[in-house]
Scaffold this motif. Structure first.
Motif, PDB file in Angstrom:
ATOM      1  N   ALA A  22      33.819  24.522  41.123  1.00 35.38           N
ATOM      2  CA  ALA A  22      34.255  24.365  42.567  1.00 35.38           C
ATOM      3  C   ALA A  22      34.960  25.740  43.121  1.00 35.38           C
ATOM      4  O   ALA A  22      35.147  25.711  44.423  1.00 35.38           O
ATOM      5  CB  ALA A  22      35.563  23.391  42.715  1.00 35.38           C
ATOM      6  N   HIS A  23      34.879  26.784  42.200  1.00 35.70           N
ATOM      7  CA  HIS A  23      35.379  28.050  42.881  1.00 35.70           C
ATOM      8  C   HIS A  23      34.894  29.093  42.299  1.00 35.70           C
ATOM      9  O   HIS A  23      33.819  29.096  41.384  1.00 35.70           O
ATOM     10  CB  HIS A  23      36.969  27.959  42.365  1.00 35.70           C
ATOM     11  N   ASP A  24      35.158  30.415  42.959  1.00 31.61           N
ATOM     12  CA  ASP A  24      34.569  31.642  42.401  1.00 31.61           C
ATOM     13  C   ASP A  24      35.638  32.114  41.239  1.00 31.61           C
ATOM     14  O   ASP A  24      36.534  32.440  41.434  1.00 31.61           O
ATOM     15  CB  ASP A  24      34.802  32.618  43.404  1.00 31.61           C
ATOM     16  N   VAL A  25      34.896  32.220  40.028  1.00 35.46           N
ATOM     17  CA  VAL A  25      35.686  32.434  38.987  1.00 35.46           C
ATOM     18  C   VAL A  25      35.201  33.648  38.054  1.00 35.46           C
ATOM     19  O   VAL A  25      34.116  33.870  38.032  1.00 35.46           O
ATOM     20  CB  VAL A  25      35.699  31.290  37.763  1.00 35.46           C
ATOM     21  N   THR A  26      36.171  34.659  37.699  1.00 33.44           N
ATOM     22  CA  THR A  26      35.826  35.511  36.790  1.00 33.44           C
ATOM     23  C   THR A  26      36.484  35.366  35.428  1.00 33.44           C
ATOM     24  O   THR A  26      37.595  35.516  35.400  1.00 33.44           O
ATOM     25  CB  THR A  26      36.228  37.021  37.497  1.00 33.44           C
ATOM     26  N   LEU A  27      35.661  35.190  34.385  1.00 35.55           N
ATOM     27  CA  LEU A  27      36.090  35.349  32.923  1.00 35.55           C
ATOM     28  C   LEU A  27      36.305  36.747  32.621  1.00 35.55           C
ATOM     29  O   LEU A  27      35.454  37.283  32.507  1.00 35.55           O
ATOM     30  CB  LEU A  27      35.120  34.537  32.144  1.00 35.55           C
ATOM     31  N   VAL A  28      37.623  37.089  32.067  1.00 38.01           N
ATOM     32  CA  VAL A  28      37.914  38.317  31.641  1.00 38.01           C
ATOM     33  C   VAL A  28      38.086  37.966  30.004  1.00 38.01           C
ATOM     34  O   VAL A  28      38.901  37.272  29.614  1.00 38.01           O
ATOM     35  CB  VAL A  28      39.119  38.763  32.213  1.00 38.01           C
ATOM     36  N   GLY A  29      37.070  38.633  29.240  1.00 38.04           N
ATOM     37  CA  GLY A  29      37.044  38.624  27.989  1.00 38.04           C
ATOM     38  C   GLY A  29      36.557  39.733  27.209  1.00 38.04           C
ATOM     39  O   GLY A  29      36.407  40.927  27.565  1.00 38.04           O
ATOM     40  N   ARG A  30      35.831  39.465  26.183  1.00 35.83           N
ATOM     41  CA  ARG A  30      35.067  40.469  25.074  1.00 35.83           C
ATOM     42  C   ARG A  30      33.767  40.241  25.139  1.00 35.83           C
ATOM     43  O   ARG A  30      33.168  39.339  25.229  1.00 35.83           O
ATOM     44  CB  ARG A  30      35.634  40.191  23.614  1.00 35.83           C
TER      45      ARG A  30
END
Ligand SMILES: NC(=O)C1=CN([C@@H]2O[C@H](COP(=O)(O)OP(=O)(O)OC[C@H]3O[C@@H](n4cnc5c(N)ncnc54)[C@H](OP(=O)(O)O)[C@@H]3O)[C@@H](O)[C@H]2O)C=CC1
Ligand SMILES: CC(C)(CO)C(=O)C(=O)O
Length: 303
Positions: A22-30
């Motif tokens: 439902a949203h604009d998501v940015t996953l911050v990971g490795r």
């Protein structure tokens, strides 16, 4: 909403993936998880199934409406440092343990949160939902909190089971009592959560339940010293309820010990000890559990 999930491991990938419906998501990971998600998207399997296409990066975008922090509790200071220069509408921790004080160093309103969804990052780009639980969000203090209500609406819009609570201080301390009681005891005794319920047969097998109970009672005592109304009976009932409901679980701390990884003891039993010192409350069980786990971590070379 523009949402950054800082710590795209198991929980962050699951909730970030669900929110991406439902949203604009940015996953911050490795990497390689980040590059796989960028190239092929993210697949959620298990009790919820979805294929989603969030953005992914190894560093956080400079602005967002909301940042969800889902790194392990011992990485919270590094997360705060990484987010320090950003422009964020709100920040919300879904970690276990007391970490919100650190997040308050950021220049953004802090929303308290807990998550009882179960998640396991099986491989890059693929996360298992091992249990549909609930996200609970609310203000750091008692009473309604408009920012938490906005965050709650964002979760619900993505079909994530969510409660917006006006008594987060009590809920956070009750969850801390559950984790302080169950996690360290099961990790040190190498038992499943169900071993902490009762003591069967009578006279035998009572040591682990007693340890968990004492750790929970001490946590409730410290909560009350902090002005949070949590009785010993409520803390103990919460431990027994969760241990029964998750009887065949190996707690996250037991899994950490089994995989020779650092545990979250500092943010759980260690946090109880730190707060107890501020109020001159005796917490011998939590102190001993903390020392034993820290000694194990030192011996295992993970601290
Ligand atoms: N898993 C679950 O089912 C649940 C977990 N929780 C809680 O949620 C929190 C997270 O748990 P979980 O998801 O299992 O942990 P994970 O270790 O799976 O996820 C955390 C992720 O954050 C990454 N990370 C850490 N620091 C940074 C950084 N500076 N930049 C980018 N990525 C970073 C880690 O990478 P690396 O390891 O390489 O540092 C890791 O991939 C814990 O507090 C846990 O207790 C609560 C409820 C359920
Ligand atoms: C609720 C419980 C104790 C479930 O195992 C948990 O949160 C954990 O293992 O970290």
């Amino acid at each position: 909403m523009d949402i950054v999930v800082f710590g795209a491991g198991s929980l962050g990938s699951l909730l970030g993936g669900l929110l991406a419906r439902a949203h604009d998501v940015t996953l911050v990971g490795r990497d390689p998880h980040v590059s796989t998600v960028r190239k092929d998207g993210l697949r959620i399997e298990g009790e919820v199934e979805a294929d989603v296409d969030p953005d992914a990066d190894t560093t956080a975008p400079e602005s967002a409406d909301l940042v969800l922090v889902t790194v392990k509790s011992y990485d919270t200071a590094a997360a705060v440092e990484a987010l320090a220069d950003g422009d964020y509408g709100a920040v919300c921790s879904l970690q276990n343990g007391l970490t919100e004080e650190r997040l308050a160093e950021l220049d953004a309103p802090v929303v308290a949160g807990t998550a009882s969804y179960g998640a396991r990052l099986r491989e890059s780009g693929l996360v298992d939902c091992t249990g549909v639980g609930r996200v609970v969000v609310g203000g750091l203090d008692r009473g309604p909190d408009p920012v938490a209500e906005r965050v709650g609406r964002a979760f619900r819009a993505a079909d994530v089971r969510t409660l917006v609570a006006s008594d987060m201080p009590r809920r956070r301390w009750e969850k801390l009592a559950v984790n302080a009681g169950i996690n360290a005891t099961t990790a040190l005794c190498r038992v499943e959560n169900g071993a902490l319920v009762g003591g069967d047969p009578p006279g035998k097998g009572e040591n682990a339940p007693r340890l968990a109970r004492e750790a929970a009672h001490e946590t409730a005592r410290v909560a009350r010293a902090e002005g949070v109304p949590l009785s010993n009976r409520q803390a103990r009932a919460a431990v027994e309820r969760v241990a029964s409901a998750t009887a065949t679980n190996r707690s996250s701390m037991l899994q950490d010990v089994e995989s020779r990884s650092r545990t979250e003891v500092d943010a759980l039993n260690g946090a109880v000890v730190d707060r107890a010192e501020r109020h001159d409350v005796g917490v011998p069980t939590n102190r001993t559990l903390t020392r034993l786990l820290r000694a194990w971590e030192r011996g295992a070379g993970v601290r």
